[in-house]
Each structure stands twice: as structure tokens, then as C-alpha cells.
Design a protein around this motif. Structure first.
Motif, PDB file in Angstrom:
ATOM      1  N   GLY A   4       0.819  -1.207   0.000  1.00 54.12           N
ATOM      2  CA  GLY A   4       0.000   0.000   0.000  1.00 54.12           C
ATOM      3  C   GLY A   4       0.850   1.253   0.000  1.00 54.12           C
ATOM      4  N   LEU A   5       0.269   2.333  -0.483  1.00 55.33           N
ATOM      5  CA  LEU A   5       0.958   3.620  -0.514  1.00 55.33           C
ATOM      6  C   LEU A   5      -0.013   4.731  -0.136  1.00 55.33           C
ATOM      7  CD1 LEU A   5       3.555   4.947  -2.989  1.00 55.33           C
ATOM      8  CD2 LEU A   5       1.556   6.360  -2.506  1.00 55.33           C
ATOM      9  N   LEU A   6       0.430   5.608   0.746  1.00 58.58           N
ATOM     10  CA  LEU A   6      -0.346   6.768   1.167  1.00 58.58           C
ATOM     11  C   LEU A   6       0.299   8.037   0.618  1.00 58.58           C
ATOM     12  CD1 LEU A   6      -0.814   5.741   4.892  1.00 58.58           C
ATOM     13  CD2 LEU A   6      -2.672   5.938   3.218  1.00 58.58           C
ATOM     14  N   PHE A   7      -0.507   8.872   0.001  1.00 55.78           N
ATOM     15  CA  PHE A   7      -0.044  10.173  -0.457  1.00 55.78           C
ATOM     16  C   PHE A   7      -0.449  11.241   0.558  1.00 55.78           C
ATOM     17  CE2 PHE A   7      -0.556   7.989  -4.566  1.00 55.78           C
ATOM     18  CZ  PHE A   7       0.611   8.357  -5.228  1.00 55.78           C
ATOM     19  N   ASP A   8       0.459  12.137   0.872  1.00 56.14           N
ATOM     20  CA  ASP A   8       0.065  13.394   1.472  1.00 56.14           C
ATOM     21  C   ASP A   8      -0.687  14.162   0.392  1.00 56.14           C
ATOM     22  OD1 ASP A   8       0.166  15.745   3.231  1.00 56.14           O
ATOM     23  OD2 ASP A   8       1.663  16.486   1.812  1.00 56.14           O
ATOM     24  N   LEU A   9      -1.444  15.178   0.772  1.00 56.06           N
ATOM     25  CA  LEU A   9      -2.213  15.928  -0.230  1.00 56.06           C
ATOM     26  C   LEU A   9      -1.635  17.312  -0.500  1.00 56.06           C
ATOM     27  CD1 LEU A   9      -4.580  16.258  -2.147  1.00 56.06           C
ATOM     28  CD2 LEU A   9      -6.048  16.785  -0.177  1.00 56.06           C
ATOM     29  N   ASP A  10      -1.706  18.196   0.481  1.00 58.38           N
ATOM     30  CA  ASP A  10      -1.234  19.566   0.283  1.00 58.38           C
ATOM     31  C   ASP A  10       0.294  19.599   0.226  1.00 58.38           C
ATOM     32  OD1 ASP A  10      -3.836  20.599   0.358  1.00 58.38           O
ATOM     33  OD2 ASP A  10      -3.808  20.667   2.547  1.00 58.38           O
ATOM     34  N   GLY A  11       0.812  20.093  -0.874  1.00 61.68           N
ATOM     35  CA  GLY A  11       2.255  20.129  -1.063  1.00 61.68           C
ATOM     36  C   GLY A  11       2.795  18.899  -1.749  1.00 61.68           C
ATOM     37  N   THR A  12       1.926  17.913  -1.968  1.00 57.43           N
ATOM     38  CA  THR A  12       2.355  16.673  -2.622  1.00 57.43           C
ATOM     39  C   THR A  12       1.561  16.440  -3.903  1.00 57.43           C
ATOM     40  OG1 THR A  12       3.043  15.699  -0.515  1.00 57.43           O
ATOM     41  CG2 THR A  12       2.578  14.171  -2.333  1.00 57.43           C
ATOM     42  N   ARG A 118      -2.430  -0.707  -3.041  1.00 54.25           N
ATOM     43  CA  ARG A 118      -3.618  -0.126  -2.407  1.00 54.25           C
ATOM     44  C   ARG A 118      -3.261   1.319  -2.051  1.00 54.25           C
ATOM     45  NH1 ARG A 118      -5.373  -4.872   1.934  1.00 54.25           N
ATOM     46  NH2 ARG A 118      -4.744  -6.632   0.601  1.00 54.25           N
ATOM     47  N   LEU A 119      -4.040   2.251  -2.535  1.00 55.72           N
ATOM     48  CA  LEU A 119      -3.714   3.653  -2.370  1.00 55.72           C
ATOM     49  C   LEU A 119      -4.651   4.364  -1.402  1.00 55.72           C
ATOM     50  CD1 LEU A 119      -3.006   4.633  -6.102  1.00 55.72           C
ATOM     51  CD2 LEU A 119      -1.384   3.820  -4.366  1.00 55.72           C
ATOM     52  N   GLY A 120      -4.156   5.429  -0.832  1.00 51.85           N
ATOM     53  CA  GLY A 120      -4.952   6.277   0.027  1.00 51.85           C
ATOM     54  C   GLY A 120      -4.285   7.636   0.149  1.00 51.85           C
ATOM     55  N   VAL A 121      -5.019   8.587   0.674  1.00 49.38           N
ATOM     56  CA  VAL A 121      -4.489   9.926   0.928  1.00 49.38           C
ATOM     57  C   VAL A 121      -4.573  10.181   2.421  1.00 49.38           C
ATOM     58  CG1 VAL A 121      -4.825  12.395   0.554  1.00 49.38           C
ATOM     59  CG2 VAL A 121      -5.171  10.791  -1.339  1.00 49.38           C
ATOM     60  N   LEU A 122      -3.447  10.519   3.035  1.00 52.86           N
ATOM     61  CA  LEU A 122      -3.419  10.826   4.461  1.00 52.86           C
ATOM     62  C   LEU A 122      -3.076  12.299   4.612  1.00 52.86           C
ATOM     63  CD1 LEU A 122      -3.574   9.944   7.400  1.00 52.86           C
ATOM     64  CD2 LEU A 122      -1.150   9.310   7.273  1.00 52.86           C
ATOM     65  N   THR A 123      -4.025  13.076   5.120  1.00 54.68           N
ATOM     66  CA  THR A 123      -3.891  14.520   5.129  1.00 54.68           C
ATOM     67  C   THR A 123      -4.444  15.108   6.417  1.00 54.68           C
ATOM     68  OG1 THR A 123      -4.662  16.545   4.018  1.00 54.68           O
ATOM     69  CG2 THR A 123      -6.027  14.595   3.782  1.00 54.68           C
ATOM     70  N   ASN A 124      -3.931  16.260   6.810  1.00 49.60           N
ATOM     71  CA  ASN A 124      -4.326  16.870   8.073  1.00 49.60           C
ATOM     72  C   ASN A 124      -5.438  17.908   7.955  1.00 49.60           C
ATOM     73  OD1 ASN A 124      -2.675  15.389   9.709  1.00 49.60           O
ATOM     74  ND2 ASN A 124      -1.234  17.025  10.164  1.00 49.60           N
ATOM     75  N   GLY A 125      -5.981  18.121   6.791  1.00 43.94           N
ATOM     76  CA  GLY A 125      -7.046  19.109   6.632  1.00 43.94           C
ATOM     77  C   GLY A 125      -8.395  18.583   7.083  1.00 43.94           C
ATOM     78  N   LEU A 172      -4.043  -3.135   5.865  1.00 41.57           N
ATOM     79  CA  LEU A 172      -2.646  -3.547   5.889  1.00 41.57           C
ATOM     80  C   LEU A 172      -1.998  -3.201   7.222  1.00 41.57           C
ATOM     81  CD1 LEU A 172      -1.657  -2.199   2.351  1.00 41.57           C
ATOM     82  CD2 LEU A 172      -2.074  -4.601   2.955  1.00 41.57           C
ATOM     83  N   ALA A 173      -0.842  -3.824   7.474  1.00 39.81           N
ATOM     84  CA  ALA A 173      -0.031  -3.467   8.631  1.00 39.81           C
ATOM     85  C   ALA A 173       0.845  -2.270   8.254  1.00 39.81           C
ATOM     86  CB  ALA A 173       0.850  -4.648   9.036  1.00 39.81           C
ATOM     87  N   PRO A 174       1.273  -1.464   9.218  1.00 37.42           N
ATOM     88  CA  PRO A 174       2.098  -0.295   8.894  1.00 37.42           C
ATOM     89  C   PRO A 174       3.326  -0.628   8.061  1.00 37.42           C
ATOM     90  CG  PRO A 174       1.340  -0.131  11.148  1.00 37.42           C
ATOM     91  CD  PRO A 174       0.926  -1.491  10.660  1.00 37.42           C
ATOM     92  N   GLU A 175       3.975  -1.736   8.359  1.00 32.21           N
ATOM     93  CA  GLU A 175       5.196  -2.081   7.625  1.00 32.21           C
ATOM     94  C   GLU A 175       4.937  -2.493   6.177  1.00 32.21           C
ATOM     95  OE1 GLU A 175       4.081  -5.622  10.307  1.00 32.21           O
ATOM     96  OE2 GLU A 175       4.184  -3.426  10.474  1.00 32.21           O
ATOM     97  N   GLU A 176       3.672  -2.679   5.825  1.00 33.11           N
ATOM     98  CA  GLU A 176       3.323  -3.003   4.445  1.00 33.11           C
ATOM     99  C   GLU A 176       2.980  -1.764   3.624  1.00 33.11           C
ATOM    100  OE1 GLU A 176       1.210  -7.296   4.477  1.00 33.11           O
ATOM    101  OE2 GLU A 176       0.127  -5.781   5.666  1.00 33.11           O
ATOM    102  N   VAL A 177       3.081  -0.590   4.261  1.00 32.69           N
ATOM    103  CA  VAL A 177       2.663   0.658   3.634  1.00 32.69           C
ATOM    104  C   VAL A 177       3.826   1.636   3.584  1.00 32.69           C
ATOM    105  CG1 VAL A 177       1.051   2.600   3.781  1.00 32.69           C
ATOM    106  CG2 VAL A 177       0.317   0.307   4.506  1.00 32.69           C
ATOM    107  N   VAL A 178       3.867   2.438   2.530  1.00 31.15           N
ATOM    108  CA  VAL A 178       4.840   3.526   2.426  1.00 31.15           C
ATOM    109  C   VAL A 178       4.076   4.833   2.229  1.00 31.15           C
ATOM    110  CG1 VAL A 178       5.127   3.167  -0.069  1.00 31.15           C
ATOM    111  CG2 VAL A 178       6.904   4.377   1.219  1.00 31.15           C
TER     112      VAL A 178
END
Length: 228
Positions: A4-12, A118-125, A172-178
């Protein structure tokens, strides 16, 4: 191998800084045409963002209240009368901000290179606004769920719960995600602390980065630095 991969949103994925800079400059110009410090507006507004958003993340105020506080602080800094209706005043800024939302040129191509994960967006807004941003830049349905502290039990980056909760949301487990993002503390050191992978997106090559982490200058380089 990451699953899995998580994208930041703002600035990314979205050029938040350019949108916010244009918006606050237009907001000030509309209220004080020819203001002698107009060129300073963007930097001042940027400096106000982090402390007031942090207060909201910490539960010290509501989402709406942190907006009001920013408007008051900005007006006092620039010698403006504080508006009687702070919500309407911020809404005017927000309208300028939304009109300037735009993806980075490499956003769609970068997402395309990792679609096997597996994708997702992790953002603080705020949840509603961040979902709207993803739609506005044409990535809805392509980057997976938009995950904020509002759906992660009140956990915002760099709280460990933000990363573990986001990984769980992907099944997923944290170690399976970047995670890939532009903020060293929130997008590199934070996820690494819970065993998650991290890639630092250094678009401007403006500062030294932490040792031991992949560093890219464009999202199109993602597939070169992570194990697919």
C-alpha cells in the motif's frame, strides 16, 4: 515489498502554497487596495497556518474557530479593522483559495506509476475540504480513500495513530505501507516511527533531508525508489 501507498495531499498532490498565497493576496487587496505590505501577505498567512491548525488538531478549538483566529491575527498584523462576521470573511478567502486549486504537473503521472498498490491519501485538513480537493484536481477514484483525523479517531500527523489508523483503513499493517509527502516531520519521521516506509518529496531541494530515507524531486520517480 510494499502493498500500500499513502499520499500526502497539500504540497504533494495539490499545490496548496500557490493557492493560499494567491488567495490571501487577493483577499487583502480587495479590503485594502494598494496596501503597502501586500507583498508580505502570503508569508504572514503561511506563518499563521501551522499554530492555529495545531490548536484545532489538539482539540483546543473547533475547525471554524481556528479559521476565525487566523483572520483576526492577520487583520491585526496588517492594521485592518477586524470584520464583524469572521465566518463570512474567511469564506471570502476560501472562495479565492478554491479557485486556485491545482494539481502539481506530476501528480497524475505519479499516481499512475503505483496503481498496483492499495492507495490512500493521508492529510491533516478537514475531511470535506480535502475530499473536495481530490475531486477538483481530477484524482477522485484514483488515489483511494481520503483519510483525515476526522475519520481516524482524532489522530492527525504526526500522531502515531494517524499512520496506524491509515494503514488499517487500507487493510494492511504499517510495515506493508509507504507514505510519500513533502513534510519531513509529518511524512517521513512520523510514519517511520511506527514501522511504515517513507519517501520524502523534496520539490525545491531547499534543505538537507534525514539520512536513510529515499528522496525524490518528482512523483514520477516513485517507482524507482520503492519496492513494487
Amino acid at each position: 515489498m510494499y502493498k500500500g501507498l499513502l499520499f500526502d495531499l497539500d504540497g504533494t498532490l495539490l499545490d496548496h502554497r500557490a493557492a493560499a498565497n494567491a488567495a490571501i493576496t487577493a483577499w487583502l487587496e480587495a479590503r485594502a487596495p494598494g496596501h503597502p505590505r501586500l507583498a508580505e501577505a502570503a508569508a504572514s498567512w503561511e506563518a499563521l497556518e501551522e499554530p492555529h491548525l495545531a490548536a484545532w488538531h489538539a482539540g483546543e478549538c473547533t475547525w471554524q474557530e481556528q479559521r476565525r483566529r487566523r483572520i483576526v491575527a492577520f487583520c491585526r498584523e496588517f492594521g485592518l479593522d477586524v470584520p464583524g462576521d469572521l465566518d463570512t470573511a474567511f469564506a471570502s478567502f476560501a472562495a479565492h483559495y478554491r479557485r486556485n486549486w491545482a494539481p502539481y504537473p506530476d501528480a497524475a503521472a505519479g499516481v499512475a506509476t503505483v496503481r498496483g498498490l492499495r492507495l490512500g491519501v493521508l492529510t491533516n485538513g478537514g475531511q470535506t475540504m480535502q475530499e473536495a480537493k481530490v475531486r477538483a484536481i481530477g484524482l477522485e477514484g484514483l488515489v483511494g480513500p481520503v483519510l483525515t483525523g476526522e475519520v481516524l479517531g482524532g489522530h492527525y500527523k504526526p500522531s502515531p495513530g494517524a499512520y496506524t489508523g491509515a494503514a488499517e483503513a487500507l487493510g494492511l499493517a504499517p510495515e506493508e505501507v509507504v507514505l510519500v509527502g513533502d513534510d519531513i516531520a509529518k511524512d517521513v519521521l512520523g510514519p517511520a516511527a511506527v514501522g511504515m516506509g517513507a519517501v520524502w518529496l523534496d520539490r525545491h531541494a531547499a534543505q538537507p533531508g534525514p539520512d536513510g530515507f529515499p528522496r525524490i524531486t518528482s512523483l514520477t520517480e516513485l517507482s524507482l525508489v520503492i519496492r513494487l
